[in-house]
Design an enzyme around this catalytic site. Structure first.
Site, PDB file in Angstrom:
ATOM      1  N   TYR A 427       0.841  -1.219   0.000  1.00  0.00           N
ATOM      2  CA  TYR A 427       0.000   0.000   0.000  1.00  0.00           C
ATOM      3  C   TYR A 427       0.870   1.262   0.000  1.00  0.00           C
ATOM      4  O   TYR A 427       2.061   1.202   0.185  1.00  0.00           O
ATOM      5  CB  TYR A 427      -1.081  -0.012   1.075  1.00  0.00           C
ATOM      6  CG  TYR A 427      -0.749  -0.107   2.547  1.00  0.00           C
ATOM      7  CD1 TYR A 427       0.445   0.302   3.099  1.00  0.00           C
ATOM      8  CD2 TYR A 427      -1.723  -0.608   3.425  1.00  0.00           C
ATOM      9  CE1 TYR A 427       0.693   0.228   4.458  1.00  0.00           C
ATOM     10  CE2 TYR A 427      -1.488  -0.691   4.802  1.00  0.00           C
ATOM     11  CZ  TYR A 427      -0.268  -0.258   5.305  1.00  0.00           C
ATOM     12  OH  TYR A 427      -0.047  -0.332   6.643  1.00  0.00           O
ATOM     13  N   GLU A 428       0.205   2.389  -0.267  1.00  0.00           N
ATOM     14  CA  GLU A 428       0.889   3.675  -0.447  1.00  0.00           C
ATOM     15  C   GLU A 428       1.849   3.657  -1.631  1.00  0.00           C
ATOM     16  O   GLU A 428       2.931   4.247  -1.579  1.00  0.00           O
ATOM     17  CB  GLU A 428       1.640   4.072   0.831  1.00  0.00           C
ATOM     18  CG  GLU A 428       0.791   4.788   1.830  1.00  0.00           C
ATOM     19  CD  GLU A 428      -0.173   5.756   1.168  1.00  0.00           C
ATOM     20  OE1 GLU A 428       0.245   6.495   0.262  1.00  0.00           O
ATOM     21  OE2 GLU A 428      -1.341   5.735   1.542  1.00  0.00           O
ATOM     22  N   GLY A 429       1.470   2.963  -2.689  1.00  0.00           N
ATOM     23  CA  GLY A 429       2.348   2.816  -3.850  1.00  0.00           C
ATOM     24  C   GLY A 429       3.261   1.640  -3.607  1.00  0.00           C
ATOM     25  O   GLY A 429       4.074   1.664  -2.677  1.00  0.00           O
TER      26      GLY A 429
END
Ligand SMILES: Cc1cc2nc3c(=O)[nH]c(=O)nc-3n(C[C@H](O)[C@H](O)[C@H](O)COP(=O)(O)OP(=O)(O)OC[C@H]3O[C@@H](n4cnc5c(N)ncnc54)[C@H](O)[C@@H]3O)c2cc1C
Length: 570
Positions: A427-429
């Protein structure tokens, strides 16, 4: 076994490695003296040890559930959240004008790391709220700031981030959620978002969603997206939660880890929202939140690594198995167990130093407005996110190995660290996307920010030759290889050539950076103490990995595509 907050580590890094007093020299943070920082670390550390950590297993064993449309959180989470809120640990870095503490992000990173070690699933709630606060501070109207920020800062309301849709994951520009203009200046939001962390809870008076959606005249891709603040309950004339908005949690995901964090499918049916920033310019505003969250997710990796290390060390100090080379000791005296524990400790230290240096660059950029600091912060952020989370995953996995068969048995808690931290590289890229960002956007300056950092590492290694000759020489040599690999990356006009090796390039860069901080720690220690021995371990045994990483990084794309789909399926 108890969790011990590593407050002494932060103090050492602040004083000797990243020089936190640089921040104290700026007007913005002139009041932040060493005593204040120590008091904050002690207090947040105590709260993490005594209040958050005891709820860690509850989240795993009794996940958040959806009952009659309402989210019921894990036992003890509401009380623990209350303690975080009362301590001010949600609003540590936020603007004092709206109820924040106004402390440097560097100090906030340390506080967040301790909370993540103690209970990563619960810490995700303030992590997202903090990014949400920063985005509103930077881009919202004064009216929105006055209405939402004091409530978010106090912890009465929670903030979320809504990007992902089934067809729009890494490719945010593919989103389909629609926004239409209402007559009163507000907007109606319609669509479905998936994987929304802390999409609802039973302890927040209100949950405020930051939602990306497209107006009918917004262009295709990321350029035509706008950002809206969409509360679960619309604030009334007194700013208190009023009528329910047209949105709901449809379901919660069943996950590999972070069971205590409700991951929601959110449905917006013409929900009322208010614009943040300009129409069609929402990605820029959301990036404020994403950059904050990216670095903090790197910090989650470090936090999980610390927790897993402490767990494994305690087990290794108790478990007896066979005769060791040192006699009748426990497994900690077997060479291979020593290797694992030293690796865990050395990697955690390196990842922590990188994360804190990145936070310092952010603070210095904000406090001085200097382009060089801003460029450094931007360059280091994908490294801190990716290396921090990969370190969390690696260290938690080694933690299981140190436990032997008991590591595979849930009761020891070793497996929970590995399951909880696994999501952080996604997550978060994803870490792949972070690495692409590093070799593309972050080298768009022709490598200026990268070379400035490389020059600094090299010059420190040169200076250290007098006191730590062998270690300094190894770091200096590695820096030369890093420079060559960076030059190779910068010289590739076709970005896919860079992308083919971006992950090993990032890993190699982090390896050399880690060696730099270990060398700095050894020099600061002066005598032959634990930091010097750990530095020697890292530099002689882990740093050599950089050579393989850079050799891989410079192979280019052709060999990957030579391997056809048919070859992959054969
Ligand atoms: C527990 C959990 C919590 C989450 N919380 C939130 C949240 O609060 N808010 C929110 O909006 N989202 C959230 N997410 C979503 C998360 O950010 C996405 O899962 C993530 O961005 C990856 O998107 P995806 O799952 O669609 O994977 P995909 O984009 O389908 O990626 C699959 C693989 O392809 C690779 N890939 C994709 N595109 C490219 C490319 N252009 N070049 C190279 N490789 C590529 C990826 O790196 C990955 O390895 C959460 C997800 C989970 C599981």
């Amino acid at each position: 076994m108890p969790y011990r907050a590593p407050t002494g580590e932060y103090e050492f890094i602040f004083q000797n490695l990243i020089k936190l007093d640089q921040i104290q020299g700026t007007e913005k943070f002139a009041d932040v003296d060493g005593d204040t920082v120590s008091a904050i670390l002690t207090e947040a550390g105590r709260m993490s040890e005594e209040v958050l950590y005891p709820t860690l297993r509850n989240g795993d064993l009794t996940p958040a559930v959806l009952e009659n449309g309402k989210v019921r959180t894990s036992p003890g989470f509401a009380e623990a959240f209350q303690s975080m809120a009362e301590g001010g640990w949600i609003s540590t870095a936020a603007d004092p004008e709206y109820g924040g503490m106004g402390l440097p992000f560097t100090v906030t990173m340390a506080v967040n790391e301790m909370m993540a070690s103690a209970n990563l699933a619960l810490q995700l709630n303030p992590l997202l709220t903090q990014g949400h606060i920063e985005a509103l501070e930077a881009h919202a109207t004064e009216e929105i700031k006055q209405t939402y920020l004091p409530k978010l800062n106090s912890g009465a309301w929670n903030g979320t981030m809504n990007l992902t849709e089934p067809q729009a994951g890494s490719d945010v520009g593919a989103l389909a959620t629609k926004a239409t203009r209402n007559d009163d200046g507000s907007y109606a939001i319609t669509g479905q978002k998936i994987f929304i962390t802390w999409g609802d809870s039973d302890f927040a008076e209100n949950v405020v969603h930051l939602v990306l959606a497209r107006l009918s005249d917004g262009g295709k891709g990321t350029k035509g997206i706008s950002l809206f603040v969409v509360p679960r309950h619309i604030p009334d004339e007194n700013g208190e939660p009023g009528v329910a908005n047209s949105l709901k949690v449809v379901s919660l995901e069943h996950k590999m880890g972070i069971h205590g964090s409700p991951t929601a499918v959110m449905q917006y049916d013409g929900a009322t929202g208010w614009l943040v920033g300009e129409e069609h310019d929402g990605m820029k505003c959301m990036f404020t939140m994403m950059n904050n969250a990216r670095l903090n997710v790197g910090g989650q990796g470090v936090g999980a690594a610390e927790g897993a290390y402490q767990h494994a060390l305690a087990y290794a100090l108790e478990r007896k198995q066979g005769r060791t080379p040192l006699g009748e000791g426990t497994i900690v005296d077997h060479a291979d167990v020593r290797r694992m524990l030293a690796t865990m400790k050395a990697e955690t230290f390196a990842a922590r130093a990188i994360a804190l240096e990145t936070a310092l660059a952010i603070d210095m950029g904000n406090a001085t407005g200097t382009a060089d600091w801003k460029a450094r912060a931007a360059f280091l952020t994908p490294i801190a996110k990716s290396f921090g989370t990969d370190t969390g995953i690696k260290v938690a996995d080694l933690g299981i190995q140190v436990h032997g068969g008991m590591g595979f048995i849930e009761e020891t808690g070793a497996a929970q660290y590995a399951r909880d931290v696994r999501i952080t590289s996604i997550y978060e890229g994803t870490n792949g996307i972070q690495s692409m960002d590093l070799v593309a956007r972050k080298l768009m300056d022709g490598g200026e920010a990268a070379y400035a950092l490389i020059d600094e590492i090299e010059s420190f290694a040169e200076d250290a030759r007098g006191t730590r000759p062998n270690m300094a020489e190894a770091v200096w040599q590695a820096t030369e290889t890093l420079r060559e690999a960076t030059e190779w990356m910068v010289s590739q006009g076709n970005l896919n050539e860079r992308f083919a090796g971006c992950v090993p390039f990032l890993n190699g860069f982090a390896r050399v950076l880690g060696a730099h901080y270990h060398l700095k720690a050894a020099c600061a220690e002066g005598s032959e103490g634990p930091r010097t021995k750990l530095a020697r371990f890292y530099i002689s045994r882990l740093l050599p990995e950089h050579a393989g990483a850079f050799a891989h990084a410079m192979q280019g794309a052709k060999g990957l595509y030579d391997l056809s789909i048919g070859d992959l399926s054969a």
